[in-house]
Design a protein around this motif. Structure first.
Motif, PDB file in Angstrom:
ATOM      1  N   ILE A  93       8.788 -27.521 -28.686  1.00 32.53           N
ATOM      2  CA  ILE A  93       7.202 -28.000 -28.968  1.00 32.53           C
ATOM      3  C   ILE A  93       6.784 -27.540 -30.317  1.00 32.53           C
ATOM      4  CG2 ILE A  93       4.869 -27.204 -28.188  1.00 32.53           C
ATOM      5  CD1 ILE A  93       5.984 -26.858 -25.535  1.00 32.53           C
ATOM      6  N   SER A  94       6.192 -28.190 -30.837  1.00 28.70           N
ATOM      7  CA  SER A  94       5.610 -27.651 -32.323  1.00 28.70           C
ATOM      8  C   SER A  94       4.069 -27.915 -32.342  1.00 28.70           C
ATOM      9  CB  SER A  94       6.163 -28.383 -33.508  1.00 28.70           C
ATOM     10  OG  SER A  94       5.871 -29.709 -33.252  1.00 28.70           O
ATOM     11  N   MET A  95       3.427 -27.191 -33.332  1.00 26.98           N
ATOM     12  CA  MET A  95       1.909 -27.241 -33.166  1.00 26.98           C
ATOM     13  C   MET A  95       1.411 -27.411 -34.323  1.00 26.98           C
ATOM     14  SD  MET A  95       0.047 -24.206 -30.908  1.00 26.98           S
ATOM     15  CE  MET A  95      -1.747 -24.104 -30.757  1.00 26.98           C
ATOM     16  N   VAL A  96      -0.060 -28.084 -34.334  1.00 26.83           N
ATOM     17  CA  VAL A  96      -0.801 -28.334 -35.533  1.00 26.83           C
ATOM     18  C   VAL A  96      -1.979 -27.479 -35.152  1.00 26.83           C
ATOM     19  CG1 VAL A  96      -1.733 -29.883 -37.177  1.00 26.83           C
ATOM     20  CG2 VAL A  96       0.258 -30.500 -36.140  1.00 26.83           C
ATOM     21  N   PHE A  97      -2.491 -26.696 -36.029  1.00 30.04           N
ATOM     22  CA  PHE A  97      -3.690 -25.788 -35.829  1.00 30.04           C
ATOM     23  C   PHE A  97      -4.802 -26.316 -36.427  1.00 30.04           C
ATOM     24  CE2 PHE A  97       0.253 -23.340 -35.853  1.00 30.04           C
ATOM     25  CZ  PHE A  97       0.032 -22.339 -34.822  1.00 30.04           C
ATOM     26  N   GLN A  98      -5.947 -25.954 -36.206  1.00 30.22           N
ATOM     27  CA  GLN A  98      -7.289 -26.158 -36.590  1.00 30.22           C
ATOM     28  C   GLN A  98      -7.578 -26.134 -38.044  1.00 30.22           C
ATOM     29  OE1 GLN A  98     -10.430 -24.531 -34.218  1.00 30.22           O
ATOM     30  NE2 GLN A  98     -12.101 -25.241 -35.739  1.00 30.22           N
ATOM     31  N   ASP A  99      -7.379 -24.908 -38.625  1.00 25.87           N
ATOM     32  CA  ASP A  99      -7.753 -24.251 -39.729  1.00 25.87           C
ATOM     33  C   ASP A  99      -6.791 -24.808 -40.891  1.00 25.87           C
ATOM     34  OD1 ASP A  99      -8.696 -23.535 -42.242  1.00 25.87           O
ATOM     35  OD2 ASP A  99      -9.292 -21.401 -41.298  1.00 25.87           O
ATOM     36  N   PRO A 100      -6.596 -25.845 -41.953  1.00 26.69           N
ATOM     37  CA  PRO A 100      -5.542 -25.997 -42.541  1.00 26.69           C
ATOM     38  C   PRO A 100      -5.372 -24.738 -43.660  1.00 26.69           C
ATOM     39  CG  PRO A 100      -7.343 -27.466 -43.137  1.00 26.69           C
ATOM     40  CD  PRO A 100      -7.702 -26.706 -41.749  1.00 26.69           C
ATOM     41  N   TYR A 101      -6.521 -24.091 -43.701  1.00 30.85           N
ATOM     42  CA  TYR A 101      -6.470 -23.105 -44.579  1.00 30.85           C
ATOM     43  C   TYR A 101      -5.811 -21.737 -44.163  1.00 30.85           C
ATOM     44  CZ  TYR A 101      -9.497 -26.035 -47.256  1.00 30.85           C
ATOM     45  OH  TYR A 101     -10.093 -27.151 -47.974  1.00 30.85           O
ATOM     46  N   SER A 102      -5.709 -21.599 -43.029  1.00 34.45           N
ATOM     47  CA  SER A 102      -4.960 -20.745 -42.508  1.00 34.45           C
ATOM     48  C   SER A 102      -3.794 -20.812 -41.999  1.00 34.45           C
ATOM     49  CB  SER A 102      -5.868 -19.756 -41.524  1.00 34.45           C
ATOM     50  OG  SER A 102      -5.247 -19.673 -40.403  1.00 34.45           O
ATOM     51  N   SER A 103      -3.272 -22.155 -42.000  1.00 34.89           N
ATOM     52  CA  SER A 103      -1.849 -22.413 -41.034  1.00 34.89           C
ATOM     53  C   SER A 103      -0.770 -22.508 -42.217  1.00 34.89           C
ATOM     54  CB  SER A 103      -2.144 -23.632 -40.311  1.00 34.89           C
ATOM     55  OG  SER A 103      -2.282 -24.901 -41.190  1.00 34.89           O
ATOM     56  N   LEU A 104      -1.138 -22.324 -43.440  1.00 34.13           N
ATOM     57  CA  LEU A 104      -0.158 -22.479 -44.435  1.00 34.13           C
ATOM     58  C   LEU A 104      -0.043 -21.028 -45.161  1.00 34.13           C
ATOM     59  CD1 LEU A 104      -0.584 -26.261 -45.937  1.00 34.13           C
ATOM     60  CD2 LEU A 104       1.005 -25.373 -44.219  1.00 34.13           C
ATOM     61  N   ILE A 118      -2.993 -10.145 -41.004  1.00 28.70           N
ATOM     62  CA  ILE A 118      -2.205 -11.229 -41.438  1.00 28.70           C
ATOM     63  C   ILE A 118      -1.661 -11.946 -40.131  1.00 28.70           C
ATOM     64  CG2 ILE A 118      -0.115 -11.947 -42.620  1.00 28.70           C
ATOM     65  CD1 ILE A 118      -2.314 -11.604 -44.523  1.00 28.70           C
ATOM     66  N   ALA A 119      -1.237 -11.093 -39.048  1.00 24.76           N
ATOM     67  CA  ALA A 119      -0.544 -11.754 -38.171  1.00 24.76           C
ATOM     68  C   ALA A 119      -1.274 -12.514 -37.175  1.00 24.76           C
ATOM     69  CB  ALA A 119      -0.226 -10.029 -37.062  1.00 24.76           C
ATOM     70  N   GLU A 120      -2.551 -12.541 -37.432  1.00 26.68           N
ATOM     71  CA  GLU A 120      -3.372 -13.517 -36.635  1.00 26.68           C
ATOM     72  C   GLU A 120      -3.444 -14.805 -37.389  1.00 26.68           C
ATOM     73  OE1 GLU A 120      -7.360 -12.072 -35.694  1.00 26.68           O
ATOM     74  OE2 GLU A 120      -6.384 -10.334 -34.774  1.00 26.68           O
ATOM     75  N   ARG A 121      -2.896 -14.927 -38.580  1.00 30.23           N
ATOM     76  CA  ARG A 121      -3.049 -16.273 -39.233  1.00 30.23           C
ATOM     77  C   ARG A 121      -2.170 -17.178 -38.615  1.00 30.23           C
ATOM     78  NH1 ARG A 121      -5.099 -15.129 -44.496  1.00 30.23           N
ATOM     79  NH2 ARG A 121      -6.691 -13.562 -43.988  1.00 30.23           N
ATOM     80  N   ASP A 122      -2.609 -18.533 -38.668  1.00 28.22           N
ATOM     81  CA  ASP A 122      -1.987 -19.512 -38.024  1.00 28.22           C
ATOM     82  C   ASP A 122      -0.645 -19.670 -38.582  1.00 28.22           C
ATOM     83  OD1 ASP A 122      -3.838 -19.957 -36.099  1.00 28.22           O
ATOM     84  OD2 ASP A 122      -4.760 -21.495 -37.250  1.00 28.22           O
ATOM     85  N   TYR A 123      -0.324 -19.441 -39.885  1.00 25.50           N
ATOM     86  CA  TYR A 123       0.880 -19.815 -40.591  1.00 25.50           C
ATOM     87  C   TYR A 123       2.009 -19.000 -39.982  1.00 25.50           C
ATOM     88  CZ  TYR A 123      -0.339 -16.378 -43.915  1.00 25.50           C
ATOM     89  OH  TYR A 123      -0.708 -14.879 -44.706  1.00 25.50           O
TER      90      TYR A 123
END
Lengths: 619, 233
Positions: free
Chosen positions: B71-82, A164-169
């Protein structure tokens, strides 16, 4: 989904577990008196109508005692599991909580190493060790079994957390300044809860057995309390005379242990593996009516691919001529990849393929025949998006290529290897004799994709199907792979079916383009006229949406309003109508047929600038 | 004046040096595009700026001070960033500064900024499409009122038809709010469309940096020329 739960094992396990838990609460209240009633006239009796499982050395009813012991046995098992899971979570999340500072990383590693050592010890050995440390008795046994199960929980938590820790969220929350503890509670724990609960349920079953074991050995529950393990120990002495005194608690342990484990299994299946729910009925295939025209390598008519009630590919027809290069473009979910898989006969249950005509090299592919395997194996090559997952990481590249020739052409090992090297040379892998001996990880992404294409060329393919072959590659490598495909087509006279979401890629390589939307081909046109002569509003939008090096920078990009069509809920008329700036009543009502290469009532109509604008705002 | 400043930044993973001695200035209110192949270190540079990766050498500053929280960041994969277990509203609220008085209306304002209806706040990520998720991720990046936004390959996981709407949004937000953006992508056409200046990265180094038109019309470094050749058919 409730239907995933509805299998006999899951129901039985659920009922059994519920019964055990209810018994654990109710039995001590209802039968305590009977279980403790000493009757010196009835010492060590066998089973009778009055005492189903006989009596013990003080004349107490064993059946009642087994029922009452459920309370202590189950609650001790649950408490031990709770201890194990709590300690496990603390140890497992410690590396994350210590943070990424050098000192934190070192402390985290120390904890991980400690857990790794503990995991290596057998659980029961740890339990015995702790039992000695904490002293003999129920509390000691509880702590012992609890702590003994902690290492495996810690390992599990650690692994799950690392995933989980590698996830971007998590990264996003860290950037937003969320503290580590809050990060853990809000983002990490909820996302690892499912596997944790499943494992805890099974561990509870294990703890129950361990308790029975410790009590049986006299290290667990002490007189005057009793659990199943102690009763088993007491009953064992007279097992030849009064077998029921030992068997009754033994059966109770088995039943309760099974209840926990089976329920855990059922839970795991419910949260993890999703069983395919509906099996499609096989519709009989209509006999071939067409005469095969010699020019086409691949002829497809009325191809449909369905999954249960959903049909992502809805009757498409196209042909690929000898040495021709055809591109298929569309958004994700348009059915373009499924079309490719269907042609290569790679759709598996629960998917179902039907077609009015599906001919490859003049051979009807609809009837399942062993001969097709050889035909497809030698004459059809398939290149997938991700070359890393399509090659076996433990086998040399040359071996993997040679295997194809051994399988399908019956070459011996040596000549198959020679052919592999030759084919690697054909796909422009430098120094092929040396590279053939390397493993996939020694190849770069572009080189791996070349090797994949080379594998397709081991036979003498008439058709190469490439499904997003360059999407995972760098722009510079992308260009060289596309050039390779183009070159092979000319040199080896191979036909190419190139599937891509990227219009620019297709334009670079193909003669003809099929545009797919919602499982249908909506337009078919020469690749050269994609930018200039497209008539379907979807094709035009698709082309305009991709910025190229000449896109004016002071104007917004054209976009396609709304969402891609959902194959499970298609509109009555044209599937593109809800997103189309030109759509009117007729479009919403009637599905347009394919006429002169385009399926649209408004084909070629001018899209007024204000309509284009509207479609932007709506997205 | 430059807001985000990389000064001789080096990042190593074990014995591998991923970013070598990179100096790059992102001026206030500008969009700087960063292009390069996969593994060239561009994403690592972004993560270093966001404080997700420790530096082995050099300094990253925002307005001369610490970049922390700016600084804030927007990531590549919208499925893993939320976070799949969190409602959109909660995800956005989490990124708001601690002492935001009316969080609910602030969340609504953020959703409005990225053209999403306020009722999306009650939804979970799986109820949104990829493009909508990416909008949420952009809204989250705006929540902390950052000085710089880093967009790391934010369109490469999206369908081309959705890519356009996200690019339009970034451009629109930039125009309206004078956002400072470091826009990272492997797609030269995409970078060209949104950026004022373009930096080209290869094997951990910035090999060329200049105004977008200059870099594209008169590339100096051979690698830039190679990139350009690859996108012109």
């Amino acid at each position: 989904m409730p239907r995933r739960w509805l299998n006999p094992t899951a129901i039985a396990a659920g009922v059994l577990l519920l019964a055990v838990l209810v018994m654990a609460v109710v039995a001590p209240i209802v039968w305590s008196e009977k279980a403790d009633a000493v009757d010196t006239d009835q010492i060590l009796q066998g089973s009778s109508a009055e005492h189903w499982a006989g009596t013990d050395s003080l004349g107490r009813d064993i059946f009642a005692r087994v029922l009452v012991a459920t309370g202590l046995s189950v609650s001790l098992a649950l408490a031990a599991t709770a201890i194990g899971i709590s300690v496990g979570i603390v140890l497992g999340t410690a590396p994350m909580l210590f943070g990424t500072s050098p000192a934190g990383v070192r402390a985290g590693r120390l904890v991980t190493a400690f857990v790794n050592i503990l995991v290596a010890f057998p659980g029961l050995l740890l339990a015995l060790f702790f039992a000695v440390v904490f002293g003999v008795g129920a509390t000691g046994a509880l702590l012992a079994i609890g702590f003994a199960s902690a290492p495996s929980f810690a390992r599990l938590v650690h692994t799950l957390v690392a995933g989980i820790a590698e996830r971007d969220y998590i990264a996003a929350a860290r950037i937003a300044g969320v503290g580590r503890v809050r990060l853990l509670v809000r983002h990490v724990l909820p996302n690892i809860a499912e596997p944790l609960v499943v494992n805890a349920t099974m561990a509870a079953g294990g703890a129950l057995l361990s308790f029975a074991g410790l009590s049986f050995l006299g290290l667990g529950v002490q007189i005057p309390s009793y659990d199943w393990g102690r009763m088993l120990g007491e009953g064992l002495g007279g097992i030849y005379v009064h077998p029921s005194a030992a068997l009754a608690p033994g059966i109770a342990v088995i039943v309760a242990g099974l209840a926990f484990n089976l329920f855990g299994e059922a839970l795991a299946r419910a949260v993890g593996l999703r069983n395919p729910s509906a099996r499609p009925h096989r519709t009989p295939v209509a006999p071939a009516v067409s005469t095969s025209d010699g020019a086409a390598v691949l002829a497809v008519e009325g191809l449909r691919v369905s999954y249960g009630a959903v049909t992502p590919v809805r009757g498409i027809s196209f042909a690929v001529g000898r040495g021709e290069s055809v591109g298929v473009v569309g958004e994700s979910g348009s059915g373009k990849s499924l079309t490719a898989l269907a042609v290569a006969r790679l759709i598996e249950e629960p998917g179902h393929v039907s077609a009015d005509r599906l001919e490859f090299q003049g051979e009807d592919l609809r009837q399942p025949k062993r001969a097709h395997r050889k035909l497809l194996g030698t004459s059809l090559a398939m290149v997938f998006q991700d070359p890393m997952t399509s090659l076996n990481p433990t086998q040399r590249i040359g071996r993997q290529l040679a295997e194809v020739a051994e399988q399908h052409q019956g070459l011996n090992r040596r000549s198959a290897w020679a052919r592999a090297v030759d084919r690697l040379r054909a796909v422009r892998v430098p120094d092929p004799a040396r590279r053939a001996k390397q493993l996939p990880h020694e190849f770069s992404g572009g080189m791996r994709q070349r090797a994949m294409i080379g594998m397709g060329l081991m036979g003498t393919p008439a058709l190469v199907i490439a499904d997003e072959p360059t999407t995972a590659l760098d722009v510079t490598t992308q260009k060289s792979v596309l050039e390779l495909l183009r070159e092979l087509r000319e040199r080896e006279a191979v036909a190419l079916l190139l599937i891509s979401h990227d219009v620019t890629v297709v334009r670079q390589v193909c003669d003809r383009v099929l545009v797919m939307y919602a499982g249908r081909i909506v337009e078919e046109l020469p690749a050269a006229s994609l930018t200039t002569a497209a008539r379907h509003p979807y094709t035009r939008a698709l082309v305009a949406a991709v910025p190229d090096m000449d896109t004016p920078r002071d104007r917004p990009l054209a976009t396609i309003a709304g969402r891609p069509a959902d194959p499970a809920a298609l509109p009555e008329g044209c599937a593109f109508a809800p997103r189309c700036p030109l759509a009117d009543e007729r479009c919403a009502r009637e599905d347009p047929p394919m006429v002169a290469g385009v399926a649209c009532w408004k084909a070629g109509a001018v899209i007024a600038p204000d309509l284009q604008k509207r479609s932007e705002a709506a997205s | 004046m430059s807001v985000l400043d990389f000064d001789r930044v080096t990042v190593t993973f074990g014995r591998h040096t991923v970013v070598r001695d990179v100096s790059l200035a992102v001026p206030e209110g500008a969009v700087v595009g960063l292009v390069g192949g996969s593994g060239c270190g561009k994403s690592t540079l972004a993560r270093a700026a966001a404080g997700l990766v420790p530096l082995a050498g050099g300094r990253i500053t925002v307005d001369g001070g610490s970049p922390r929280g700016r600084i804030s960041m927007v990531f590549q994969d919208p499925y893993s960033s939320l976070d799949p277990r969190m409602r959109i509203g909660a995800t956005l609220a989490e990124a708001l500064p601690r002492r935001t008085p009316d969080r609910k209306s602030e969340v609504a304002r953020l959703l409005d900024l990225v053209d999403l209806a306020p009722d999306r706040a009650r939804m979970y990520p799986h109820q949104l499409s990829g493009g909508q998720r990416q909008r949420v991720a952009i809204a989250r990046a705006l929540a902390g009122d950052p000085d710089v936004i880093i967009a790391d390959e934010i369109t490469s996981a999206l369908d081309v038809s959705i890519q356009g709407t996200v690019l339009n949004l970034i451009r629109e937000l930039h125009r309206r709010m004078r956002l400072t953006v470091l826009f990272i992508s492997h797609n030269l056409a995409v970078v060209r469309y949104v950026s004022d200046t373009i930096a080209v990265m290869q094997e951990g180094r910035i090999v060329e940096h200049g105004p977008a038109d200059d870099v594209l019309s008169a590339p100096e470094h051979p690698y830039t020329r190679e990139l350009l050749e690859a996108v012109t058919p």
